[in-house]
Design a protein around this motif. Structure first.
Motif, PDB file in Angstrom:
ATOM      1  N   ARG A 231      30.953 -57.627   3.466  1.00  0.00           N
ATOM      2  CA  ARG A 231      31.558 -58.857   3.158  1.00  0.00           C
ATOM      3  C   ARG A 231      31.654 -59.990   4.359  1.00  0.00           C
ATOM      4  N   GLY A 232      31.939 -58.939   5.461  1.00  0.00           N
ATOM      5  CA  GLY A 232      31.833 -59.727   6.701  1.00  0.00           C
ATOM      6  C   GLY A 232      30.404 -60.460   7.176  1.00  0.00           C
ATOM      7  N   ARG A 233      29.243 -59.383   7.193  1.00  0.00           N
ATOM      8  CA  ARG A 233      28.071 -59.716   7.602  1.00  0.00           C
ATOM      9  C   ARG A 233      27.749 -60.745   6.488  1.00  0.00           C
ATOM     10  N   ASP A 234      27.830 -60.951   5.303  1.00  0.00           N
ATOM     11  CA  ASP A 234      27.579 -62.038   4.389  1.00  0.00           C
ATOM     12  C   ASP A 234      28.083 -63.300   4.816  1.00  0.00           C
ATOM     13  N   PHE A 235      29.357 -63.383   5.292  1.00  0.00           N
ATOM     14  CA  PHE A 235      29.766 -64.722   5.875  1.00  0.00           C
ATOM     15  C   PHE A 235      29.429 -64.901   6.918  1.00  0.00           C
ATOM     16  N   ALA A 236      29.181 -64.117   7.962  1.00  0.00           N
ATOM     17  CA  ALA A 236      28.479 -64.393   9.037  1.00  0.00           C
ATOM     18  C   ALA A 236      27.089 -65.027   8.914  1.00  0.00           C
ATOM     19  N   ALA A 237      26.389 -64.368   7.921  1.00  0.00           N
ATOM     20  CA  ALA A 237      24.974 -64.874   7.898  1.00  0.00           C
ATOM     21  C   ALA A 237      24.865 -66.118   6.921  1.00  0.00           C
ATOM     22  N   LYS A 238      25.876 -66.476   6.313  1.00  0.00           N
ATOM     23  CA  LYS A 238      26.063 -67.585   5.725  1.00  0.00           C
ATOM     24  C   LYS A 238      26.543 -68.739   6.490  1.00  0.00           C
ATOM     25  N   HIS A 239      27.380 -68.563   7.309  1.00  0.00           N
ATOM     26  CA  HIS A 239      27.964 -69.843   8.221  1.00  0.00           C
ATOM     27  C   HIS A 239      27.575 -69.855   9.530  1.00  0.00           C
ATOM     28  N   ALA A 240      27.451 -68.765  10.210  1.00  0.00           N
ATOM     29  CA  ALA A 240      27.498 -68.583  11.545  1.00  0.00           C
ATOM     30  C   ALA A 240      26.147 -69.242  12.169  1.00  0.00           C
ATOM     31  N   GLU A 241      26.174 -69.703  13.383  1.00  0.00           N
ATOM     32  CA  GLU A 241      24.984 -70.040  14.129  1.00  0.00           C
ATOM     33  C   GLU A 241      24.913 -68.990  15.224  1.00  0.00           C
ATOM     34  N   ALA A 242      25.719 -68.344  15.718  1.00  0.00           N
ATOM     35  CA  ALA A 242      25.683 -67.106  16.470  1.00  0.00           C
ATOM     36  C   ALA A 242      26.771 -65.966  16.076  1.00  0.00           C
ATOM     37  N   ILE A 243      26.348 -64.747  16.234  1.00  0.00           N
ATOM     38  CA  ILE A 243      27.151 -63.427  15.864  1.00  0.00           C
ATOM     39  C   ILE A 243      27.307 -62.685  16.982  1.00  0.00           C
ATOM     40  N   PHE A 244      28.538 -62.378  17.185  1.00  0.00           N
ATOM     41  CA  PHE A 244      28.889 -61.313  18.050  1.00  0.00           C
ATOM     42  C   PHE A 244      29.274 -59.940  17.323  1.00  0.00           C
ATOM     43  N   ALA A 245      28.533 -58.908  18.184  1.00  0.00           N
ATOM     44  CA  ALA A 245      28.537 -57.522  17.348  1.00  0.00           C
ATOM     45  C   ALA A 245      28.564 -56.486  18.635  1.00  0.00           C
ATOM     46  N   VAL A 246      29.772 -55.638  18.338  1.00  0.00           N
ATOM     47  CA  VAL A 246      29.703 -54.278  19.436  1.00  0.00           C
ATOM     48  C   VAL A 246      29.272 -53.308  18.883  1.00  0.00           C
ATOM     49  N   TYR A 256      21.606 -53.285  13.018  1.00  0.00           N
ATOM     50  CA  TYR A 256      22.248 -54.396  12.487  1.00  0.00           C
ATOM     51  C   TYR A 256      21.579 -55.644  12.571  1.00  0.00           C
ATOM     52  N   SER A 257      20.423 -55.654  13.478  1.00  0.00           N
ATOM     53  CA  SER A 257      19.641 -56.755  13.764  1.00  0.00           C
ATOM     54  C   SER A 257      18.939 -57.088  12.345  1.00  0.00           C
ATOM     55  N   ASP A 258      18.207 -56.093  11.904  1.00  0.00           N
ATOM     56  CA  ASP A 258      17.121 -55.952  10.674  1.00  0.00           C
ATOM     57  C   ASP A 258      18.227 -56.546   9.544  1.00  0.00           C
ATOM     58  N   ASP A 259      19.461 -55.971   9.321  1.00  0.00           N
ATOM     59  CA  ASP A 259      20.244 -56.095   8.266  1.00  0.00           C
ATOM     60  C   ASP A 259      20.629 -57.573   8.503  1.00  0.00           C
ATOM     61  N   LEU A 260      21.287 -57.997   9.642  1.00  0.00           N
ATOM     62  CA  LEU A 260      21.556 -59.825   9.515  1.00  0.00           C
ATOM     63  C   LEU A 260      20.462 -60.571   9.334  1.00  0.00           C
ATOM     64  N   ASN A 261      19.404 -60.337  10.083  1.00  0.00           N
ATOM     65  CA  ASN A 261      18.092 -61.142   9.866  1.00  0.00           C
ATOM     66  C   ASN A 261      17.658 -61.234   8.313  1.00  0.00           C
ATOM     67  N   THR A 262      17.810 -60.040   7.604  1.00  0.00           N
ATOM     68  CA  THR A 262      17.417 -60.182   6.362  1.00  0.00           C
ATOM     69  C   THR A 262      18.303 -60.966   5.349  1.00  0.00           C
ATOM     70  N   ARG A 263      19.499 -60.794   5.604  1.00  0.00           N
ATOM     71  CA  ARG A 263      20.754 -61.661   5.014  1.00  0.00           C
ATOM     72  C   ARG A 263      20.564 -62.934   5.385  1.00  0.00           C
ATOM     73  N   VAL A 264      20.395 -63.401   6.560  1.00  0.00           N
ATOM     74  CA  VAL A 264      20.166 -64.899   6.767  1.00  0.00           C
ATOM     75  C   VAL A 264      19.049 -65.611   6.092  1.00  0.00           C
ATOM     76  N   SER A 265      17.778 -64.971   6.170  1.00  0.00           N
ATOM     77  CA  SER A 265      16.598 -65.378   5.497  1.00  0.00           C
ATOM     78  C   SER A 265      16.534 -65.254   4.225  1.00  0.00           C
ATOM     79  N   GLU A 266      16.891 -64.079   3.613  1.00  0.00           N
ATOM     80  CA  GLU A 266      16.671 -63.811   2.061  1.00  0.00           C
ATOM     81  C   GLU A 266      17.847 -63.921   1.235  1.00  0.00           C
TER      82      GLU A 266
END
Length: 438
Positions: A231-246, A256-266
């Motif tokens: 759920r957090g990744r979806d929220f970040a992909a929907k709203h954020a302009e930058a995402i911080f991850a450890v 993580y990069s592949d997952d977030l980029n896919t959520r952002v675009s698709e």
């Protein structure tokens, strides 16, 4: 063209940040007082000299009290204690610089969107468009107890956050661009028909009123998030302009990069490259590997074991004082920050980690990769994280300050520039311009 790194300094407005025990270090804050403007001005100028995008200020609203049901060890060992309010130093930082942005961590748990928008727009004006908001919802029981509130159900957290942002967007977008007339002869300052009243009746929030601040230079602050769960990744992909991850390894970074980029675009139909992925690292740099290793050992020696356990308990919402220190962290489920817990689970690339070891690993810097070596060694790893891990940039966690940032700027930045992997000047004046441009 090879990707160029974005850099941010990760700090807290307090005596100690995210490397536990650094206040004890012989090089920490020598001649500086963390509670005075001069310290923050110097830190800001150092980061701007290094062409950093921003100083990123983390926060926690109350001392952790999960460990042994007490905040005593947090107080005793200065584990993110004391911590001052983050947004108060933003004008001090931006008045000492011309390009450096400031990311402020502000919780949505106890502040209404109306006052949050007013504060952030005001700060964006004062900084000439250099403010970012790290959007968080308070996670630790100590915060809820300090505010005398009942902790909300995790299941509704992101529904509430989505509505929070919906109301923020309504307020920030409620002024039309030509609303201000400022006609001294007629006495008309603004056209009321172009400063729209926001009426919001939602599940979690109600509001009726006009945004009390004229549109700021950026329109709204740069939005930052640290989504880790699904759920957090979806929220970040929907709203954020930058995402911080450890993320402790290159393989975890790439996943993580592949997952977030896919959520952002698709999933959210946002343009490719519109969200920067910024990964946490801790660096210990010196002219020789031997010097760097000695510096690293000195940092480790400052960590108090009980304080490390107390911090881990607070972040993960589980009292580790009730466990055997030789128990494996992989056998435990935690209710707290899942993404940071994974940084411990994978700290040794999947090999077993005891609670004793996990506490020390976490106390160094929340499980971030620790890069120890010469400027070339550090640059090699950062290039690997960008090229193989998908990182767009790095959040540099503080050890002893201001020295850790001075050393990085003086030693590593020139090496990255020599390789063509870092800017030689700022591309713009506002934070969004600098963050979203290479």
């Amino acid at each position: 063209m090879a990707k160029k790194a974005h850099l941010l300094g990760f700090i807290q407005h307090g005596v100690n940040s995210h490397a536990t025990g650094m206040w004890r270090h012989p090089k920490d804050k020598v001649g500086w007082n963390y509670a005075r403007p001069e310290y923050w001005q110097h830190m800001a100028r150092t980061m701007e000299r290094g062409l950093f995008d921003a100083m990123f200020i983390a926060d926690e609203l109350a001392p952790y009290n999960t460990h042994a049901n007490s905040s005593d060890p947090i107080v005793k060992y200065a584990v993110q204690f004391p911590t001052h309010e983050p947004s108060t130093i933003a004008p001090i930082i931006t008045s000492a610089t011309t390009h450096l942005g400031v990311g402020v961590t502000l919780s949505t748990a106890f502040e209404h969107p109306y006052s949050m928008c007013r504060r952030l727009s005001s700060l964006d004006h004062l900084s000439n468009g250099r403010i970012a908001w790290n959007i968080v919802s308070s996670y630790s029981k100590s915060e809820w107890e300090a505010y005398g509130a009942e902790m909300t159900d995790r299941g509704h957290r992101y529904e509430r956050l989505d509505e929070y942002m919906e109301l923020c967007y309504k307020l920030w977008n409620s002024w039309e661009l030509d609303a201000i007339i400022a006609d001294k002869e007629s006495g008309v300052y603004a056209d009321p028909s172009k400063v729209h009243e926001v009426v919001h009746e939602g599940t979690f929030f109600r509001s009726r009123g006009r945004h009390f601040v004229a549109p700021s230079p950026q329109g709204q602050p740069v939005l930052w998030q640290a989504g880790s769960s699904d759920r957090g990744r979806d929220f970040a992909a929907k709203h954020a302009e930058a995402i911080f991850a450890v993320l402790p390894t290159v393989a975890r970074m790439r996943q993580y990069s592949d997952d977030l980029n896919t959520r952002v675009s698709e999933r959210f139909n946002r343009p490719h490259g519109s969200v920067r992925l910024i990964y946490g690292v801790q660096t210990v740099v010196a002219e020789t590997r031997e010097e760097a290793q000695a510096k690293y050992e000195r940092i480790l020696a400052c960590i108090p074991p009980e304080g490390a356990l107390a911090w881990m308990s607070g972040h993960f919402g589980l009292d580790f004082s009730t466990f055997d220190l030789d128990d494996l962290i992989q056998d435990i489920e935690v209710p707290g920050i899942q993404g940071l817990f994974e940084s411990i689970l994978y700290a040794r690339d999947g090999a077993p980690v005891t609670i004793r070891d996990a506490a020390i690993i976490y106390a160094q810097g929340m499980g971030m990769p620790v890069l120890v070596g010469t400027p070339a060694d550090i640059a090699d790893r950062l290039e690997e994280f960008m090229d193989d891990g998908g990182a767009d940039g790095f959040m540099l966690i503080a050890t002893y300050t201001p020295g850790c940032f001075e050393e990085f700027v003086d030693l590593v930045v020139p090496e990255l520039q020599r390789r063509g992997r870092y800017r030689t000047e700022y591309p713009g004046t506002m934070l969004r311009e600098n963050l979203l441009n290479d």
